[in-house]
Design a protein around this motif. Sequence first.
Motif, PDB file in Angstrom:
ATOM      1  N   HIS A 184       0.825  -1.216   0.000  1.00 56.13           N
ATOM      2  CA  HIS A 184       0.000   0.000   0.000  1.00 56.13           C
ATOM      3  C   HIS A 184       0.856   1.262   0.000  1.00 56.13           C
ATOM      4  O   HIS A 184       0.482   2.266  -0.627  1.00 56.13           O
ATOM      5  CB  HIS A 184      -0.945  -0.019   1.206  1.00 56.13           C
ATOM      6  CG  HIS A 184      -1.937  -1.137   1.176  1.00 56.13           C
ATOM      7  ND1 HIS A 184      -2.850  -1.299   0.152  1.00 56.13           N
ATOM      8  CD2 HIS A 184      -2.145  -2.170   2.039  1.00 56.13           C
ATOM      9  CE1 HIS A 184      -3.589  -2.378   0.377  1.00 56.13           C
ATOM     10  NE2 HIS A 184      -3.168  -2.924   1.514  1.00 56.13           N
ATOM     11  N   ALA A 185       1.994   1.235   0.692  1.00 54.52           N
ATOM     12  CA  ALA A 185       2.887   2.400   0.685  1.00 54.52           C
ATOM     13  C   ALA A 185       3.392   2.673  -0.725  1.00 54.52           C
ATOM     14  O   ALA A 185       3.512   3.826  -1.153  1.00 54.52           O
ATOM     15  CB  ALA A 185       4.059   2.170   1.632  1.00 54.52           C
ATOM     16  N   LEU A 186       3.669   1.620  -1.459  1.00 55.04           N
ATOM     17  CA  LEU A 186       4.145   1.745  -2.830  1.00 55.04           C
ATOM     18  C   LEU A 186       3.047   2.289  -3.746  1.00 55.04           C
ATOM     19  O   LEU A 186       3.300   3.126  -4.620  1.00 55.04           O
ATOM     20  CB  LEU A 186       4.640   0.383  -3.315  1.00 55.04           C
ATOM     21  CG  LEU A 186       5.285   0.291  -4.685  1.00 55.04           C
ATOM     22  CD1 LEU A 186       6.455   1.260  -4.812  1.00 55.04           C
ATOM     23  CD2 LEU A 186       5.759  -1.146  -4.930  1.00 55.04           C
ATOM     24  N   LYS A 212      12.930   1.736   2.583  1.00 54.85           N
ATOM     25  CA  LYS A 212      12.708   0.475   3.283  1.00 54.85           C
ATOM     26  C   LYS A 212      11.242   0.038   3.199  1.00 54.85           C
ATOM     27  O   LYS A 212      10.928  -1.131   3.304  1.00 54.85           O
ATOM     28  CB  LYS A 212      13.160   0.600   4.743  1.00 54.85           C
ATOM     29  CG  LYS A 212      14.683   0.577   4.819  1.00 54.85           C
ATOM     30  CD  LYS A 212      15.359   0.898   6.114  1.00 54.85           C
ATOM     31  CE  LYS A 212      14.682   0.885   7.378  1.00 54.85           C
ATOM     32  NZ  LYS A 212      15.573   1.263   8.507  1.00 54.85           N
ATOM     33  N   ALA A 213      10.356   1.012   2.942  1.00 55.48           N
ATOM     34  CA  ALA A 213       8.931   0.697   2.833  1.00 55.48           C
ATOM     35  C   ALA A 213       8.502   0.318   1.420  1.00 55.48           C
ATOM     36  O   ALA A 213       7.503  -0.393   1.247  1.00 55.48           O
ATOM     37  CB  ALA A 213       8.101   1.889   3.314  1.00 55.48           C
ATOM     38  N   ILE A 214       9.249   0.765   0.404  1.00 57.55           N
ATOM     39  CA  ILE A 214       8.755   0.603  -0.975  1.00 57.55           C
ATOM     40  C   ILE A 214       9.731  -0.081  -1.932  1.00 57.55           C
ATOM     41  O   ILE A 214       9.318  -0.548  -2.999  1.00 57.55           O
ATOM     42  CB  ILE A 214       8.382   1.970  -1.589  1.00 57.55           C
ATOM     43  CG1 ILE A 214       9.636   2.855  -1.703  1.00 57.55           C
ATOM     44  CG2 ILE A 214       7.282   2.653  -0.806  1.00 57.55           C
ATOM     45  CD1 ILE A 214       9.587   3.895  -2.765  1.00 57.55           C
ATOM     46  N   ASN A 215      11.004  -0.144  -1.597  1.00 55.74           N
ATOM     47  CA  ASN A 215      12.026  -0.555  -2.568  1.00 55.74           C
ATOM     48  C   ASN A 215      12.240  -2.066  -2.488  1.00 55.74           C
ATOM     49  O   ASN A 215      12.737  -2.571  -1.479  1.00 55.74           O
ATOM     50  CB  ASN A 215      13.333   0.182  -2.264  1.00 55.74           C
ATOM     51  CG  ASN A 215      14.371   0.031  -3.345  1.00 55.74           C
ATOM     52  OD1 ASN A 215      14.506  -1.034  -3.948  1.00 55.74           O
ATOM     53  ND2 ASN A 215      15.141   1.080  -3.593  1.00 55.74           N
ATOM     54  N   PRO A 216      11.900  -2.807  -3.533  1.00 51.22           N
ATOM     55  CA  PRO A 216      12.016  -4.265  -3.448  1.00 51.22           C
ATOM     56  C   PRO A 216      13.433  -4.755  -3.173  1.00 51.22           C
ATOM     57  O   PRO A 216      13.620  -5.801  -2.553  1.00 51.22           O
ATOM     58  CB  PRO A 216      11.515  -4.751  -4.817  1.00 51.22           C
ATOM     59  CG  PRO A 216      11.670  -3.573  -5.734  1.00 51.22           C
ATOM     60  CD  PRO A 216      11.439  -2.377  -4.873  1.00 51.22           C
TER      61      PRO A 216
END
Length: 252
Positions: A184-186, A212-216
Amino acid sequence: MLDIKSIPAFNDNYIWLIENSDRRCAVVDPGDAEPVIRYLEQGGLTLETILLTHHHKDHVGGVSELVRRYPNVTVVGPKNDPVPPLTHSVSEGDQISLFDETFLVVDIGGHTLGHIGYIGDGKVFCGDVLFAAGCGRVFEGSMEQMHHSLQKLATLPNETKVYCAHEYTASNVAFALAVEPGNHALQSYREEVNRLRARDLPTLPTTIGQEKAINPFLRVEQPEVMASVSARTEKNDPIAIFTALREWKNEF
């Protein structure tokens, strides 16, 4: 706090200009001298320092002209990367002083073998290693080396601002959503990126906490990321997952 401005160059490069309060400045990875000179002259700025992260031409191509134009400039760069002639060569653990702020040099090899970053004043200048929602290609180092470099950057405080060198964010977000569609952040970040790019505004800097929340590439131990590459690797350790992601992104 130092004031940071972006100077666009080529198709998608950013040359970062670091300015202090009395119109002295430094630039990071000046691949092209002309937009830097124009910016300095328009702003009445004095160039004191050039910081280099690695040797690729779109990061160092303007150095010789800037040195010719400003012969007293200090040129700082990696000891173990074939960059243009330096006045100060640095490597892991070295410190440099920039307008009364101290910056730590870190080894973040992988994109190139001798790639370095500069950390200070709540900021990191990381060249082509960590991007918003992505990471650089592995040209000279190993996948393990690149993974280790990204993990090193991920240990910085969440509020650290990340100044990477390319506007790759929209395409990186498209890939990240293919990897982790339930993030959801992404999803929210994609909307923000689309708004900024529609107005031709930079998506950078990002922050360590946001990445850290979005980067695979920083989320290789998340179940959805692991599941997305399960058909591409028989192993499920972090380096295998990272390798599968990077190889997938190469062809995305």
